[in-house]
Scaffold this active site. Sequence first.
Site, short mmCIF file in Angstrom:
data_model
loop_
_atom_site.label_atom_id
_atom_site.label_comp_id
_atom_site.label_asym_id
_atom_site.label_seq_id
_atom_site.Cartn_x
_atom_site.Cartn_y
_atom_site.Cartn_z
N CYS A 87 0.82 -1.22 0.00
CA CYS A 87 0.00 0.00 0.00
C CYS A 87 0.85 1.26 0.00
O CYS A 87 0.67 2.16 -0.81
CB CYS A 87 -0.93 -0.01 1.21
SG CYS A 87 -1.92 1.50 1.36
N CYS A 92 -1.68 1.78 -2.93
CA CYS A 92 -2.66 2.84 -2.67
C CYS A 92 -2.08 4.25 -2.67
O CYS A 92 -2.64 5.15 -3.30
CB CYS A 92 -3.34 2.62 -1.32
SG CYS A 92 -3.67 0.92 -0.89
N LYS A 95 -0.39 5.38 -6.06
CA LYS A 95 -1.48 5.34 -7.04
C LYS A 95 -2.42 6.52 -6.89
O LYS A 95 -2.76 7.20 -7.87
CB LYS A 95 -2.24 4.01 -6.86
CG LYS A 95 -3.45 3.79 -7.75
CD LYS A 95 -4.74 4.31 -7.11
CE LYS A 95 -5.08 3.70 -5.79
NZ LYS A 95 -5.52 2.30 -5.83
N TYR A 229 -8.58 -3.92 -11.27
CA TYR A 229 -8.61 -2.52 -10.86
C TYR A 229 -7.22 -1.88 -10.96
O TYR A 229 -7.09 -0.70 -11.27
CB TYR A 229 -9.19 -2.37 -9.45
CG TYR A 229 -8.32 -2.89 -8.33
CD1 TYR A 229 -7.39 -2.06 -7.71
CD2 TYR A 229 -8.42 -4.20 -7.88
CE1 TYR A 229 -6.59 -2.52 -6.68
CE2 TYR A 229 -7.63 -4.67 -6.86
CZ TYR A 229 -6.71 -3.83 -6.26
OH TYR A 229 -5.91 -4.29 -5.25
N GLU A 233 -6.81 1.45 -13.11
CA GLU A 233 -6.32 2.64 -12.40
C GLU A 233 -5.03 3.17 -13.03
O GLU A 233 -4.89 4.38 -13.25
CB GLU A 233 -6.09 2.30 -10.91
CG GLU A 233 -7.37 2.13 -10.12
CD GLU A 233 -7.14 1.71 -8.69
OE1 GLU A 233 -8.04 1.94 -7.86
OE2 GLU A 233 -6.06 1.15 -8.37
N HIS A 498 -26.98 20.05 -0.16
CA HIS A 498 -27.12 20.62 -1.50
C HIS A 498 -26.17 21.79 -1.71
O HIS A 498 -26.00 22.60 -0.80
CB HIS A 498 -28.57 21.11 -1.69
CG HIS A 498 -28.87 21.56 -3.09
ND1 HIS A 498 -28.93 20.69 -4.16
CD2 HIS A 498 -29.13 22.81 -3.58
CE1 HIS A 498 -29.22 21.38 -5.25
NE2 HIS A 498 -29.34 22.66 -4.93
N GLU A 503 -25.77 13.85 -2.42
CA GLU A 503 -27.20 13.99 -2.17
C GLU A 503 -28.04 13.20 -3.17
O GLU A 503 -29.20 12.88 -2.91
CB GLU A 503 -27.62 15.46 -2.18
CG GLU A 503 -27.64 16.09 -3.57
CD GLU A 503 -28.24 17.49 -3.57
OE1 GLU A 503 -29.31 17.68 -2.96
OE2 GLU A 503 -27.63 18.37 -4.20
#
Length: 524
Positions: A87, A92, A95, A229, A233, A498, A503
């Site tokens: 990671c 992670c 990346k 992935y 990615e 909002h 939302e």
Amino acid sequence: AVMAAVALALRRRGMRFRWRIWASAGGVRGAAGGAAGQQDYDLLVIGGGSGGLACAKEAAQLGRKVAVVDYVEPSPRGTRWGLGGTCVNVGCIPKKLMHYAALLGHMIQDAHHYGWEVGQPILHDWEKMAEAVQNHVKSLNWGHRVQLQDRKVKYFNIKASFVNQHTVRGITKGGKEMLLSAEHIVIATGGRPKYPTHIEGALEYGITSDDIFWLKKSPGKTLVVGASYVALECAGFLTGIGLDITVMMRSIPLRGFDQQMSSLVTEHMESHGTRFLRGCIPSRIRKLPDGQLQVTWEDGISGKEDMGTFDTVLWAIGRVPETRCLNLEKAGVNINPKNQKIVVDSQEATSIPHIYAIGDVAEGRPELTPTAIMAGRLLAQRLFGQSSDLMDYDNVPTTVFTPLEYGCVGLSEEEAVARHGQEHVEVYHAYYKPLEFTVAERDASQCYIKMVCLREPPQLVLGLHFLGPNAGEVTQGFALGIKCGASYAQVMRTVGIHPTCSEEVVKLRISKRSGLDPTVTGCG
């Protein structure tokens, strides 16, 4: 006789050796501790990644004597890195930073719509980005070492393998041999990228995610092989910084994820410059006199052979667990022979009760950093903190950091239907347009949300899938509600903030079953 007398005297005075080092030429003369004797440590963690470090630090906080052993075998291309695991070093963290670099490029292109005068052309400097990312990673390596020291966790940079059920042999970089023993041992060695060794030139000329983040120079025109992935990615941020990128997929994208969402991810990438070769399988890589790589592949649909030239070939076809060099058979630890992963129970225990496995190396566990961290902490608390809490692997949220991010938690639509039956599942969905996209006139065709629910009231939420900006931030919040058993009715009673993208989740009114147009119009 004299030495025996001295040793006996030392034992009577309560003194003992905690660990021993021999030169490799001298061999192993016995085992430190042993199954019946005093152990060097209360806990020994093999693997210095996120899960292993979390487990070690938690055990140390609970007052136990802990050691961590970690060793990074260089990639076939010679890439090396420090403490922290996949990671931190090749996953992670770098990346996400390179993904953000690509997003910045898009924002700069949008800027003039918002009144910013941005000079043209907009150029990207790979070397500058890579140096900044690599410096940050190195600072994290150092930080992990400091944290272990502060918590009085002993760190050994050695390549470890089992001698017996309580003892591990380690080889230092200098070739010295070390024996360590512990009452409890945790295996947290993670995995490494897979190479297709049956393909000519794959190992000699290809790189993997172990290398891409540590390249000093731009990879240039790149072929990314795979549909994971990791593949999407990497292809996404490489395209985003202006490189010529092609993705070669043998079958479906993002296997294991919701396939409607996966198709939208690749549609967005394709519409923004990433080329896709579908149903193709590479067969050969050769290096040309000018240094370029000539890749030959077979079209699985037509059966015809084709070829192209690239500067870099990036393999992203899956990962294999780091178990082969551990001599697990010496400890009696069982693995799944098909994938080499360690078989564990709900307690993370292996076939040997005091030996545990966590993270990517364990069978049936999601290959995600946060799950490994939590599993490691909970394991330490059960071992040393009088806790009985088990890791819950249901409803674990995650995000794929493609150019248009995909966040999800819970079941895919396919999984929900397979588990409960089509007639018992209701799917609410919407295509929406982020406000930020409007002034810049960005295409929002793939911005989409769906909530998978049980059909029977109050319609328990089984899964949430979000495709759009900041998907990780959106999904994280809703993951709590789903973990707590939220129903569709409760989500609909939640007031939205909002104007935000998140939302739109609490405004999902159109079901797939209704056949109505799910496109959001206006603010209502």
